[in-house]
Design a protein around this motif. Structure first.
Motif, PDB file in Angstrom:
ATOM      1  N   HIS A 177      20.645  78.523   4.952  1.00 23.44           N
ATOM      2  CA  HIS A 177      21.911  77.796   5.068  1.00 23.44           C
ATOM      3  C   HIS A 177      22.794  78.307   6.203  1.00 23.44           C
ATOM      4  O   HIS A 177      23.829  77.706   6.480  1.00 23.44           O
ATOM      5  CB  HIS A 177      22.690  77.916   3.755  1.00 23.44           C
ATOM      6  N   ARG A 179      24.633  78.716   9.409  1.00 23.94           N
ATOM      7  CA  ARG A 179      24.893  77.771  10.504  1.00 23.94           C
ATOM      8  C   ARG A 179      25.052  78.523  11.830  1.00 23.94           C
ATOM      9  O   ARG A 179      26.108  78.481  12.461  1.00 23.94           O
ATOM     10  CB  ARG A 179      26.143  76.945  10.202  1.00 23.94           C
ATOM     11  N   ALA A 273      18.202  73.008   0.962  1.00 26.74           N
ATOM     12  CA  ALA A 273      19.034  73.444   2.090  1.00 26.74           C
ATOM     13  C   ALA A 273      19.122  72.343   3.146  1.00 26.74           C
ATOM     14  O   ALA A 273      20.198  72.107   3.717  1.00 26.74           O
ATOM     15  CB  ALA A 273      18.453  74.726   2.707  1.00 26.74           C
ATOM     16  N   SER A 276      21.493  69.553   2.224  1.00 27.98           N
ATOM     17  CA  SER A 276      22.927  69.906   2.237  1.00 27.98           C
ATOM     18  C   SER A 276      23.550  69.705   3.618  1.00 27.98           C
ATOM     19  O   SER A 276      24.776  69.782   3.765  1.00 27.98           O
ATOM     20  CB  SER A 276      23.088  71.386   1.831  1.00 27.98           C
ATOM     21  N   LEU A 277      22.728  69.438   4.639  1.00 25.68           N
ATOM     22  CA  LEU A 277      23.240  69.278   5.997  1.00 25.68           C
ATOM     23  C   LEU A 277      23.824  67.868   6.179  1.00 25.68           C
ATOM     24  O   LEU A 277      23.179  66.882   5.830  1.00 25.68           O
ATOM     25  CB  LEU A 277      22.133  69.505   7.015  1.00 25.68           C
TER      26      LEU A 277
END
Length: 280
Positions: A177, A179, A273, A276-277
């Motif tokens: 996750h 970034r 994951a 979730s973007l």
């Protein structure tokens, strides 16, 4: 003389030869440029003699690349160091750092690794690797030759598709996750991770955030066969080859592995994951 030292000296010699060849100089011609006997050129290029810092300055001038002296000296500084500061290593550029790791990968058949902060380099896409190297380059004030570093890192991935190596890799779920790159780059990276999960050379375990663990996750590390551990901190890369040190890291890996999930369960965590973007 240690094996690691000799391998690093051979790698330095190969880089010297590469610079000479790019300058279209013969061994004899290089000797004339440097005012050295041709035998010294051969010894340096074949790892039979350890270069001095002054030798490297002369070499860089001889091939018409004075700016290469910093890179060559960075390689020299790392020849026989256990605790290799990132700042000192990166004086020689990202390619030198990645090439040194690449030399160890060529010698290794069995890898056990753990990463808790990012997707490991051996699985990275070029775009994701570029983001990671750029962020850490900014931290240490070494922003040049990132593309050379990316290319060197990508070459290491050839081992994933052969039959002679085995990669047992643990990733803490949080790393999926992070970034450290744009969302689209992270999405492509997670897609690649799911495809790699099916390779017969790879055993990929994900440690869920909520999993009960015997030991807390810590610094990233790689165990090369049973002979070497390469561990990373913010300021230092540690190359540890003492038997008790390798044994300790094997115990840590085994303890972390007990909390990991594999196969479809790992795939679902990666897919979660990715979902979730938000790319809108």
């Amino acid at each position: 003389m240690s094996t690691d030292f000799q391998q690093a000296r051979i790698a330095l010699g190969a880089r010297l030869r590469e610079l000479r060849t790019e300058a279209q100089l013969t061994v004899r011609g290089m000797g004339e440029r440097c005012a050295w006997a041709p035998s010294k050129i051969s010894k340096l290029e074949n790892g039979k003699q350890t270069a001095t810092a002054a030798d490297l300055d002369t070499w860089a001038q001889g091939v018409g690349r004075p700016e290469a002296a910093a890179e060559l000296k960075g390689r020299l500084a790392g020849l026989e160091s256990t605790y290799r500061s990132w700042r000192r290593q990166l004086v020689g550029g990202h390619r030198a750092v990645q090439d040194a790791i690449g030399a160890q990968h060529e010698k290794t058949t069995s890898f056990r690794g753990f990463t808790g902060s990012v997707v490991p380099g051996i699985f990275q896409t070029a775009e994701y690797a570029r983001s990671v190297l750029s962020r850490y380059a900014e931290l240490h004030g070494a922003v040049r030759d990132i593309e050379d570093g990316v290319r060197s890192r990508m070459r290491r991935q050839e081992g994933l598709y052969g039959s002679g190596k085995k990669y047992q890799v643990l990733i803490w779920e949080a790393a999926l996750h992070v970034r450290i790159c744009p969302p689209a780059v992270l999405m492509a990276q997670l897609d690649r991770l799911m495809s790699i999960n099916g390779l017969d050379t790879v055993s990929l375990g994900i440690i869920p955030l909520a999993a009960p663990v015997k030991i807390a996750t810590g610094d990233d590390f790689w165990i090369h066969d049973h002979r070497l551990v390469v561990a990373e901190t913010w300021h230092t890369e540690m190359w540890l080859d003492a038997a008790d040190e390798v044994t300790l890291y094997l115990k840590v890996w085994d303890a972390l592995n007990e909390a990991a999930v594999y196969g479809q369960r790992a795939h679902r965590l990666i897919a979660r994951a990715r979902a979730s973007l938000d790319l809108s």
